[in-house]
Every structure is written in C-alpha cells, then in structure tokens.
Design a protein around this motif. Structure first.
Motif, PDB file in Angstrom:
ATOM      1  N   GLU A 123      -3.282  11.925   2.305  1.00 10.66           N
ATOM      2  CA  GLU A 123      -4.276  11.036   1.698  1.00 10.66           C
ATOM      3  C   GLU A 123      -4.350   9.705   2.443  1.00 10.66           C
ATOM      4  O   GLU A 123      -3.525   9.400   3.302  1.00 10.66           O
ATOM      5  N   GLY A 124      -5.360   8.914   2.093  1.00 12.84           N
ATOM      6  CA  GLY A 124      -5.491   7.585   2.675  1.00 12.84           C
ATOM      7  C   GLY A 124      -4.566   6.590   1.998  1.00 12.84           C
ATOM      8  O   GLY A 124      -3.938   6.885   0.997  1.00 12.84           O
ATOM      9  N   LEU A 125      -4.495   5.396   2.572  1.00 10.27           N
ATOM     10  CA  LEU A 125      -3.712   4.338   1.959  1.00 10.27           C
ATOM     11  C   LEU A 125      -4.374   3.887   0.666  1.00 10.27           C
ATOM     12  O   LEU A 125      -5.599   3.772   0.582  1.00 10.27           O
ATOM     13  N   ALA A 130      -9.868 -10.333   2.400  1.00 13.26           N
ATOM     14  CA  ALA A 130      -8.993  -9.243   2.894  1.00 13.26           C
ATOM     15  C   ALA A 130      -9.617  -8.529   4.078  1.00 13.26           C
ATOM     16  O   ALA A 130      -9.444  -7.324   4.251  1.00 13.26           O
ATOM     17  N   ILE A 157      -6.186  -7.492   7.588  1.00 13.01           N
ATOM     18  CA  ILE A 157      -4.912  -7.168   6.967  1.00 13.01           C
ATOM     19  C   ILE A 157      -3.913  -6.860   8.072  1.00 13.01           C
ATOM     20  O   ILE A 157      -4.198  -6.063   8.970  1.00 13.01           O
ATOM     21  N   TYR A 182       0.856  -1.175   0.000  1.00 14.64           N
ATOM     22  CA  TYR A 182       0.000   0.000   0.000  1.00 14.64           C
ATOM     23  C   TYR A 182       0.900   1.235   0.000  1.00 14.64           C
ATOM     24  O   TYR A 182       2.000   1.217   0.539  1.00 14.64           O
ATOM     25  N   PHE A 211       3.586   0.742   2.740  1.00 13.59           N
ATOM     26  CA  PHE A 211       3.281  -0.286   3.727  1.00 13.59           C
ATOM     27  C   PHE A 211       3.213  -1.646   3.046  1.00 13.59           C
ATOM     28  O   PHE A 211       2.468  -1.831   2.082  1.00 13.59           O
ATOM     29  N   LYS A 267      -0.463  -6.276  -5.546  1.00 13.28           N
ATOM     30  CA  LYS A 267      -0.658  -7.433  -4.690  1.00 13.28           C
ATOM     31  C   LYS A 267      -0.263  -8.713  -5.425  1.00 13.28           C
ATOM     32  O   LYS A 267      -0.152  -8.728  -6.658  1.00 13.28           O
ATOM     33  N   LEU A 286      -4.076   0.815  -2.410  1.00 15.16           N
ATOM     34  CA  LEU A 286      -3.441  -0.432  -2.811  1.00 15.16           C
ATOM     35  C   LEU A 286      -2.552  -0.167  -4.021  1.00 15.16           C
ATOM     36  O   LEU A 286      -3.008   0.342  -5.044  1.00 15.16           O
ATOM     37  N   PHE A 341      -0.356  -5.187   8.801  1.00 19.06           N
ATOM     38  CA  PHE A 341       0.529  -4.225   8.148  1.00 19.06           C
ATOM     39  C   PHE A 341       1.918  -4.223   8.756  1.00 19.06           C
ATOM     40  O   PHE A 341       2.097  -4.460   9.953  1.00 19.06           O
ATOM     41  N   GLN A 371       0.830   5.536   0.816  1.00 16.03           N
ATOM     42  CA  GLN A 371       0.098   6.654   1.406  1.00 16.03           C
ATOM     43  C   GLN A 371       0.805   7.945   1.027  1.00 16.03           C
ATOM     44  O   GLN A 371       1.896   8.243   1.538  1.00 16.03           O
TER      45      GLN A 371
END
Lengths: 113, 119
Positions: free
Chosen positions: A42-44, A98, A101, A36, A89, A49, A46, A103, A38
């Motif tokens: 802002e938010g995390l 999911a 999770i 992830y 992350f 994967k 994706l 981290f 960030q």
C-alpha cells in the motif's frame, strides 16, 4: 539543511510488547512533524502529526510528542498487534501546506504472534 | 476517500527505452501532485512537484529532460523516465493533495509506488 534521522530496522517484537521507534530532526525554524505508515503493498498513510512544541499526536493507539528541547518525535505504542507490522516513516515539513516533506529512511516493524 | 493509485506497480525494461508511470487520484481532484524516488533502505526523495495545467517544478539535481512529468488533468499525472539506464532503477512514489480550502488540503495522499528495474 533540514533532515530526519530515525532508528534503523528491522524491529521485531512479540504481540502486546511496548514499542518505541526513535526519531530526531534537524531544522532551522519550527517544523511540523509527522509519522507515516506503509502497510505491505500500500501507499504511505499519515499516522499522526504535531505542529508545535509539546503537542502530542495520537492515532490507533500510537503516540508521539513534539520535543523541541531534544529535537525528537519518538513513536510509541503500549501494546502492539500483528496488524501493526509495516514500515514507519518519520518526517518533517517547514511549511503549512506540507508541500515539501522531508522523510527519514523508514523503520520496518514486524510483530510476532 | 483520498485514494491514489499508480500503474504499473512493477516494470522491467531494457536500457535505452522509455517508461511511463501513471498516478491517479481516484476519488478527489488533485491540484498538486508530487513524485518521489526511494532507494533501498533510504528516505523518499522529492523529485518534482506538479500543478495541474502548468509545468512541473523540479528539485535540484533532478534532470528535467530525463524525468518528464505531465499533469494534464486534476486526476492524472504521469512520470516518463526517458532513455532509462540501470542507475534509474528505483522505487517511484507519487502523492497528491487537494486544492487549498478543501478538507485536508495540506495533506499528501500517497500511491503504492512503482518498482522500476532497468536491465
């Protein structure tokens, strides 16, 4: 228990340098692995994967390969840009939904122009 | 699409007061929302999982009466830190996921976080 360990930051690189952020995991069973990102304020999000051994996740020039033999999922990029400056992350999940999770602690990356 | 917002982004309060943090999915219906806590230079720790219309499931060691979670609609979940103390100061992050069968249903979409400081 299950856990994720990633290299501590901050990591500071010059633009166009090669990037590696190390990530190793401990898990009973076969987890799905994630990176992830960030960006400031802002938010995390994706980034990429991989759901099984030898899978390679890739996005925006970043890559990571699920290595079961070394329990690793290192993040790489051949030529970083200033816009890649963010916190990264590494994470794992043991279920397909999911819903849980786990981290790593995050690695702050700063790219100098 | 898949934007999650949090409000407020930053809050400072006195010890003993309660603080409410909102988490909203702006452009999708979130059947499940998650609340995380992050200490400086540490991992995000899952606090609880909430499904719309039902009680939240708390992780071991998280006090239910301390951290009240409400998920009354498909676009809103709230976390209330009751009788906050300085040790509750932290960065709180929510995430949301879509219903099973929806596109990217097994992905969590994260909010930008709320920094709580208790004096």
């Amino acid at each position: 228990g299950n856990s994720v360990t990633q290299m501590e930051g901050p990591v500071t690189l010059s633009e166009e340098a090669f990037l590696t952020i190390n990530c190793t995991y401990t898990a009973t069973g076969y987890p799905s692995l994630f990176w992830y990102v960030q960006y400031p304020g802002e938010g995390l999000q994706l980034l990429l994967k991989a759901t099984k051994a030898d899978d390679k996740g890739s996005n925006k020039g970043f890559e990571a390969t699920y290595r079961k033999e070394t329990t690793s999922f290192h993040l790489e990029k051949g030529s970083v840009q200033v816009s890649d400056s963010a916190v990264y992350f590494c994470a794992l999940s043991m279920d397909s939904s999911a819903s849980k999770i786990i981290f790593g602690s995050g690695t702050r990356l700063s790219i100098r122009p | 699409g898949a934007v999650v917002s949090q409000h407020p982004s930053r809050v400072i309060c006195k010890s003993g007061t309660s603080v409410k943090i909102e988490c909203r999915s702006l452009d999708f219906q979130a059947t499940t929302m998650f609340w995380y806590r992050q200490f400086p230079k540490q991992s995000l720790m899952l606090m609880a999982t909430s499904n719309e219309g039902s009680k939240a499931t708390y992780e071991q060691g998280v006090e239910k009466d301390k951290f009240l979670i409400n998920h009354a609609s498909l676009t809103l979940s709230t976390l209330t830190v009751t009788s906050a103390h300085p040790e509750d100061s932290s960065f709180y992050i929510c995430s949301a996921s879509r219903a099973s069968g929806a596109p990217s249903y097994n992905e969590q979409f994260f909010g930008p976080g709320t920094r709580l400081t208790v004096l």
